[in-house]
Design a protein around this motif. Structure first.
Motif, PDB file in Angstrom:
ATOM      1  N   ILE A 159       0.296  -0.576  -8.493  1.00 14.96           N
ATOM      2  CA  ILE A 159       1.116  -1.771  -8.391  1.00 14.96           C
ATOM      3  C   ILE A 159       0.676  -2.502  -7.135  1.00 14.96           C
ATOM      4  CG2 ILE A 159       3.450  -2.698  -8.150  1.00 14.96           C
ATOM      5  CD1 ILE A 159       4.493  -0.176  -9.535  1.00 14.96           C
ATOM      6  N   THR A 160       0.383  -3.773  -7.284  1.00 17.88           N
ATOM      7  CA  THR A 160      -0.071  -4.548  -6.149  1.00 17.88           C
ATOM      8  C   THR A 160       0.529  -5.943  -6.201  1.00 17.88           C
ATOM      9  OG1 THR A 160      -2.038  -5.193  -4.878  1.00 17.88           O
ATOM     10  CG2 THR A 160      -2.115  -5.529  -7.247  1.00 17.88           C
ATOM     11  N   GLU A 161       0.463  -6.628  -5.109  1.00 15.70           N
ATOM     12  CA  GLU A 161       0.951  -8.001  -5.073  1.00 15.70           C
ATOM     13  C   GLU A 161      -0.205  -8.960  -5.295  1.00 15.70           C
ATOM     14  OE1 GLU A 161       4.869  -7.513  -2.207  1.00 15.70           O
ATOM     15  OE2 GLU A 161       3.087  -8.540  -1.438  1.00 15.70           O
ATOM     16  N   LYS A 162       0.143 -10.092  -5.815  1.00 14.11           N
ATOM     17  CA  LYS A 162      -0.841 -11.161  -6.022  1.00 14.11           C
ATOM     18  C   LYS A 162      -1.589 -11.433  -4.728  1.00 14.11           C
ATOM     19  CE  LYS A 162       0.810 -15.257  -6.380  1.00 14.11           C
ATOM     20  NZ  LYS A 162       1.477 -16.507  -6.854  1.00 14.11           N
ATOM     21  N   SER A 163      -2.886 -11.642  -4.856  1.00 11.47           N
ATOM     22  CA  SER A 163      -3.825 -11.959  -3.780  1.00 11.47           C
ATOM     23  C   SER A 163      -4.321 -10.727  -3.023  1.00 11.47           C
ATOM     24  CB  SER A 163      -3.260 -12.970  -2.779  1.00 11.47           C
ATOM     25  OG  SER A 163      -2.362 -12.355  -1.877  1.00 11.47           O
ATOM     26  N   GLN A 164      -3.795  -9.562  -3.335  1.00  9.91           N
ATOM     27  CA  GLN A 164      -4.299  -8.348  -2.698  1.00  9.91           C
ATOM     28  C   GLN A 164      -5.558  -7.855  -3.428  1.00  9.91           C
ATOM     29  OE1 GLN A 164      -2.880  -6.847   0.201  1.00  9.91           O
ATOM     30  NE2 GLN A 164      -1.997  -8.912   0.109  1.00  9.91           N
ATOM     31  N   ALA A 165      -6.258  -6.945  -2.769  1.00  6.52           N
ATOM     32  CA  ALA A 165      -7.444  -6.339  -3.366  1.00  6.52           C
ATOM     33  C   ALA A 165      -7.085  -4.983  -3.959  1.00  6.52           C
ATOM     34  CB  ALA A 165      -8.527  -6.167  -2.312  1.00  6.52           C
ATOM     35  N   VAL A 166      -7.690  -4.667  -5.105  1.00  9.71           N
ATOM     36  CA  VAL A 166      -7.473  -3.357  -5.726  1.00  9.71           C
ATOM     37  C   VAL A 166      -8.825  -2.798  -6.162  1.00  9.71           C
ATOM     38  CG1 VAL A 166      -5.130  -3.784  -6.549  1.00  9.71           C
ATOM     39  CG2 VAL A 166      -7.061  -4.395  -7.990  1.00  9.71           C
ATOM     40  N   ALA A 167      -8.874  -1.477  -6.223  1.00 11.33           N
ATOM     41  CA  ALA A 167     -10.103  -0.821  -6.651  1.00 11.33           C
ATOM     42  C   ALA A 167      -9.761   0.351  -7.556  1.00 11.33           C
ATOM     43  CB  ALA A 167     -10.903  -0.345  -5.443  1.00 11.33           C
ATOM     44  N   ASP A 223     -15.973 -14.256 -10.149  1.00 12.82           N
ATOM     45  CA  ASP A 223     -15.417 -14.842  -8.934  1.00 12.82           C
ATOM     46  C   ASP A 223     -14.451 -13.889  -8.250  1.00 12.82           C
ATOM     47  OD1 ASP A 223     -12.709 -16.839 -10.334  1.00 12.82           O
ATOM     48  OD2 ASP A 223     -13.700 -15.052 -11.122  1.00 12.82           O
ATOM     49  N   ARG A 224     -13.901 -12.934  -9.012  1.00 16.20           N
ATOM     50  CA  ARG A 224     -12.925 -12.028  -8.407  1.00 16.20           C
ATOM     51  C   ARG A 224     -13.173 -10.562  -8.715  1.00 16.20           C
ATOM     52  NH1 ARG A 224      -8.302 -11.945 -10.216  1.00 16.20           N
ATOM     53  NH2 ARG A 224      -8.677 -12.897 -12.248  1.00 16.20           N
ATOM     54  N   PHE A 225     -13.961 -10.275  -9.719  1.00 12.47           N
ATOM     55  CA  PHE A 225     -14.227  -8.896 -10.137  1.00 12.47           C
ATOM     56  C   PHE A 225     -15.646  -8.493  -9.702  1.00 12.47           C
ATOM     57  CE2 PHE A 225     -10.959  -7.670 -13.415  1.00 12.47           C
ATOM     58  CZ  PHE A 225     -10.182  -8.804 -13.301  1.00 12.47           C
ATOM     59  N   ILE A 258     -11.112  -5.729  -7.805  1.00 15.78           N
ATOM     60  CA  ILE A 258     -10.561  -7.053  -8.055  1.00 15.78           C
ATOM     61  C   ILE A 258     -10.074  -7.601  -6.720  1.00 15.78           C
ATOM     62  CG2 ILE A 258      -8.938  -8.450  -9.374  1.00 15.78           C
ATOM     63  CD1 ILE A 258      -8.559  -6.110 -11.284  1.00 15.78           C
ATOM     64  N   GLN A 259     -10.585  -8.780  -6.351  1.00 15.01           N
ATOM     65  CA  GLN A 259     -10.158  -9.407  -5.112  1.00 15.01           C
ATOM     66  C   GLN A 259     -10.332 -10.912  -5.199  1.00 15.01           C
ATOM     67  OE1 GLN A 259     -12.230  -8.113  -1.566  1.00 15.01           O
ATOM     68  NE2 GLN A 259     -10.652  -8.959  -0.235  1.00 15.01           N
ATOM     69  N   PRO A 260      -9.255 -11.690  -5.138  1.00 10.01           N
ATOM     70  CA  PRO A 260      -7.875 -11.270  -5.069  1.00 10.01           C
ATOM     71  C   PRO A 260      -7.283 -11.045  -6.457  1.00 10.01           C
ATOM     72  CG  PRO A 260      -7.993 -13.636  -4.935  1.00 10.01           C
ATOM     73  CD  PRO A 260      -9.411 -13.140  -5.060  1.00 10.01           C
ATOM     74  N   ALA A 261      -6.312 -10.151  -6.562  1.00  9.78           N
ATOM     75  CA  ALA A 261      -5.652  -9.907  -7.842  1.00  9.78           C
ATOM     76  C   ALA A 261      -4.747 -11.086  -8.197  1.00  9.78           C
ATOM     77  CB  ALA A 261      -4.847  -8.614  -7.779  1.00  9.78           C
ATOM     78  N   GLU A 262      -4.682 -11.378  -9.500  1.00  8.02           N
ATOM     79  CA  GLU A 262      -3.815 -12.420 -10.013  1.00  8.02           C
ATOM     80  C   GLU A 262      -2.849 -11.810 -11.031  1.00  8.02           C
ATOM     81  OE1 GLU A 262      -6.288 -15.501 -11.609  1.00  8.02           O
ATOM     82  OE2 GLU A 262      -7.010 -16.142  -9.624  1.00  8.02           O
TER      83      GLU A 262
END
Lengths: 116, 113
Positions: free
Chosen positions: A12-20, A63-65, A79-83
């Motif tokens: 679980i992440t917030e919008k605009s954060q990075a996840v891997a 652009d983000r992946f 993914i950076q930034p997550a949407e």
């Protein structure tokens, strides 16, 4: 029985954060795939690796992946930034060349991503 | 042309009944048609697959029927069991490149005891 491993199972992440996300394919499998599966739909291919090389990333939103498989074994999808629209199940699969072209893909359990 | 259409979206069958799921495709270059079974929280697992040079393939209670001229194929589950309750995806593939491996939207099967 050999399996494809993925972690984390849930994120679980917030919008605009990075996840891997991380994937460890079945030992000896040269081909690795990342799929995105939106709830209620079939998996859609994001990227395919043959050893450490990308052979198909036409559906990857570059652009983000990003995805890498540096040593031709395990792989990371970022993914950076997550949407918000990235909320989905991210599946990893691997396959090994067989005696014909119909290589069975073995899927991992997936990472369920929720973007708030 | 890359789409695979699948119906029904959901299916409820009594134990012991026959479950039938249908798929259709447009791209005649597809040459491998697998069916995947997915349980909640798990990744899809290959159930059975067929090549277009045969019209039917049977493995246990699972049968694929393939109609090349109509560009349609279907999965039949005989003597359906509650343990068969899952989501089923048909797929179509050409060669080894993922761009040509497409999944249908899935059918959620519920087998009532």
């Amino acid at each position: 029985e050999a399996e494809v491993a993925q972690s984390p199972r849930y994120k679980i992440t917030e919008k605009s954060q990075a996840v891997a996300f991380w994937c460890d394919p079945i030992s000896g499998h040269a081909t690795l795939y990342w799929y995105r599966q939106i709830l209620g739909q079939g998996p859609e291919l994001l990227v395919q690796f043959q050893d450490e090389s990308v052979v198909d990333d036409s559906q990857l939103p570059k652009d983000r992946f990003s995805a890498e498989r540096l040593k031709g074994v395990d792989s990371t999808l970022k993914i950076q930034p997550a949407e918000l629209g990235d909320s989905a199940m991210y599946l990893c699969a691997s396959s090994s060349p067989g005696t014909d072209d119909y290589n069975e893909q073995f899927f991992g359990p997936g990472t369920r991503l929720t973007v708030l | 042309q890359q789409q695979v259409k699948q119906s029904p979206q959901s299916l409820i069958v009594q134990k012991g009944g026959i479950s039938i799921i249908n798929c259709a495709y447009e791209n005649t270059a597809f040459d491998y048609f697998p069916w995947y079974q997915q349980f909640p929280g798990k990744g899809p697992a290959l159930l059975i697959a067929i090549r277009p040079d045969v019209s039917e393939k049977k493995e246990g209670r699972f049968t694929i029927s393939f109609n090349k001229s109509a560009k349609q194929f279907s999965l039949h589950i005989m003597d359906s069991q509650p343990g068969d309750s899952a989501t089923y995806f048909c797929a179509a593939k050409r060669g080894n490149y993922g761009q040509n491996f497409v999944f249908g939207p899935g059918t959620r099967l519920s087998v009532l005891p």
